[in-house]
Design an enzyme around this catalytic site. Structure first.
Site, short mmCIF file in Angstrom:
data_model
loop_
_atom_site.label_atom_id
_atom_site.label_comp_id
_atom_site.label_asym_id
_atom_site.label_seq_id
_atom_site.Cartn_x
_atom_site.Cartn_y
_atom_site.Cartn_z
CB SER A 160 -0.86 0.01 1.28
OG SER A 160 -1.43 1.29 1.46
CE1 TYR A 200 -3.82 -2.01 5.04
CE2 TYR A 200 -3.05 0.24 4.75
CZ TYR A 200 -3.59 -0.92 4.23
OH TYR A 200 -3.90 -0.98 2.90
P1 NAD Z 1 -11.60 -5.47 0.07
O1 NAD Z 1 -12.13 -5.17 1.44
O2 NAD Z 1 -12.46 -5.17 -1.10
O3 NAD Z 1 -11.16 -7.01 -0.01
C1 NAD Z 1 -10.39 -7.61 0.98
C2 NAD Z 1 -10.69 -9.10 0.99
O4 NAD Z 1 -9.82 -9.72 1.96
C3 NAD Z 1 -12.13 -9.42 1.41
O5 NAD Z 1 -12.72 -10.29 0.47
C4 NAD Z 1 -11.97 -10.09 2.77
O6 NAD Z 1 -12.96 -11.08 3.04
C5 NAD Z 1 -10.58 -10.70 2.63
N1 NAD Z 1 -9.98 -11.02 3.94
C6 NAD Z 1 -9.97 -10.28 5.07
N2 NAD Z 1 -9.35 -10.94 6.07
C7 NAD Z 1 -8.96 -12.14 5.55
C8 NAD Z 1 -8.28 -13.27 6.09
N3 NAD Z 1 -7.88 -13.30 7.38
N4 NAD Z 1 -8.04 -14.33 5.29
C9 NAD Z 1 -8.46 -14.31 4.00
N5 NAD Z 1 -9.11 -13.28 3.43
C10 NAD Z 1 -9.36 -12.20 4.20
O7 NAD Z 1 -10.20 -4.70 0.01
P2 NAD Z 1 -9.36 -4.08 -1.20
O8 NAD Z 1 -9.55 -2.62 -1.15
O9 NAD Z 1 -9.58 -4.82 -2.45
O10 NAD Z 1 -7.89 -4.36 -0.68
C11 NAD Z 1 -7.07 -5.39 -1.24
C12 NAD Z 1 -5.63 -5.08 -0.95
O11 NAD Z 1 -5.29 -3.80 -1.45
C13 NAD Z 1 -5.26 -5.05 0.55
O12 NAD Z 1 -4.01 -5.67 0.74
C14 NAD Z 1 -5.18 -3.58 0.86
O13 NAD Z 1 -4.30 -3.30 1.94
C15 NAD Z 1 -4.65 -3.05 -0.45
N6 NAD Z 1 -4.91 -1.62 -0.65
C16 NAD Z 1 -6.16 -1.18 -0.98
C17 NAD Z 1 -6.36 0.17 -1.17
C18 NAD Z 1 -7.71 0.72 -1.56
O14 NAD Z 1 -7.86 1.95 -1.59
N7 NAD Z 1 -8.69 -0.09 -1.86
C19 NAD Z 1 -5.29 1.07 -1.01
C20 NAD Z 1 -4.05 0.58 -0.66
C21 NAD Z 1 -3.86 -0.78 -0.50
#
Ligand code: NAD
Length: 250
Positions: A141, A154
């Site tokens: 991230s 985080y």
């Molecule tokens: P999201 O909430 O849409 O999806 C996250 C998924 O992870 C969900 O399906 C959830 O059920 C699953 N999850 C949670 N805990 C879990 C566990 N213990 N075991 C297995 N699965 C688990 O999130 P997203 O926005 O798609 O984020 C995905 C990645 O992108 C993450 O690593 C996040 O840190 C990173 N990220 C996202 C953003 C953003 O703005 N969306 C920004 C920076 C980084």
């Protein structure tokens, strides 16, 4: 593009957002995809959707903080599609609050899901990745680079992940390539509690003036997973519309 034909990919956090987009994209590029998540219904529905579209996909329940679940995941992946060529370590959790208000339990869970998980992924799939000369991609991230209040565990985990990727690239090259993507503000389920004003604020904080789409991160994951990135390892690739480089000052 069919860059991933004959390959098998495991994607964690694949039931939603960036992980779901990655599963769809890798399958569209020809890979058999194993969707790992704790959200059973959504994960199974997406796997079915990919299958209905002609792709090869299966859902396996896996809590990425559980060593036992990782072994089960490998067993299922092997039985379904044979050895694994690509791992996208992407699942996450986040407890909001300043460090002094975060309980040790919250801290431990955030570190386990966000940072211990990629280590468990490597322990589980290193044999496969070495045998297939495979590729490992983690979702870090922009919190690894810049700080916003309320994200201590985080940010620590995501920063650790970037260091871990460099370490693994050195440790396990030339057999396996290790890279990460660092998304900026990308509109996923994760943003459902952010109101219109908050979204606009984040969009304006990027050089491109908008929030990203999960598919735009998935495109970078597919590139890093493919042979098009055959000379790229140990890289932490920012996919943030210029969020991390934009500063405002009078
Ligand atoms: P999201 O909430 O849409 O999806 C996250 C998924 O992870 C969900 O399906 C959830 O059920 C699953 N999850 C949670 N805990 C879990 C566990 N213990 N075991 C297995 N699965 C688990 O999130 P997203 O926005 O798609 O984020 C995905 C990645 O992108 C993450 O690593 C996040 O840190 C990173 N990220 C996202 C953003 C953003 O703005 N969306 C920004 C920076 C980084």
């Amino acid at each position: 593009m069919n860059r991933l034909t004959e390959r098998t990919a495991v994607i964690t956090g694949a039931a939603s957002g960036i992980g779901a987009a990655s599963a769809v994209r890798l399958a569209a590029e020809g890979a058999a995809v194993v969707l790992a998540d704790i959200a059973d219904e959504r994960g199974a529905a997406l796997a079915q959707e990919i299958q209905d579209g002609g792709g090869r996909a299966a859902f396996v329940r896996c809590d990425v903080s559980s060593e036992q679940d990782w072994y089960h995941l490998r067993e299922r992946a092997h039985r379904l599609f044979g050895s694994v060529d690509i791992v996208h370590s992407n699942a996450f959790t986040h407890t909001y609050g300043p460090a002094h208000k975060l309980s040790p339990g919250d801290w431990d869970r955030d570190i386990a899901v966000n940072l211990k998980a990629p280590y468990l992924a490597v322990r589980t799939f290193l044999g496969d990745l070495r045998a297939t000369r495979g590729s490992f991609v983690a979702t870090s991230s922009v919190h690894a680079l810049c700080s916003l209040p309320g994200y201590p565990a985080y940010a620590a985990a995501k920063g650790g992940m970037c260091a871990l990727i460099r370490q693994l690239a050195v440790e396990y090259g030339p057999d396996v390539r290790f890279n990460s993507v660092l998304p900026g503000p990308v509109l996923t389920e994760n943003w459902q509690d952010v109101d219109e004003e908050g979204r606009l604020l984040s969009a304006r904080a990027t050089a491109l003036g908008r929030l990203g789409r999960p598919e735009e991160v998935a495109a970078a994951v597919a590139f890093l997973a493919s042979d098009d990135a055959s000379y790229i390892t140990g890289t932490n690739l920012t996919v943030d519309g210029g969020w991390a480089v934009k500063k405002e000052s009078k």
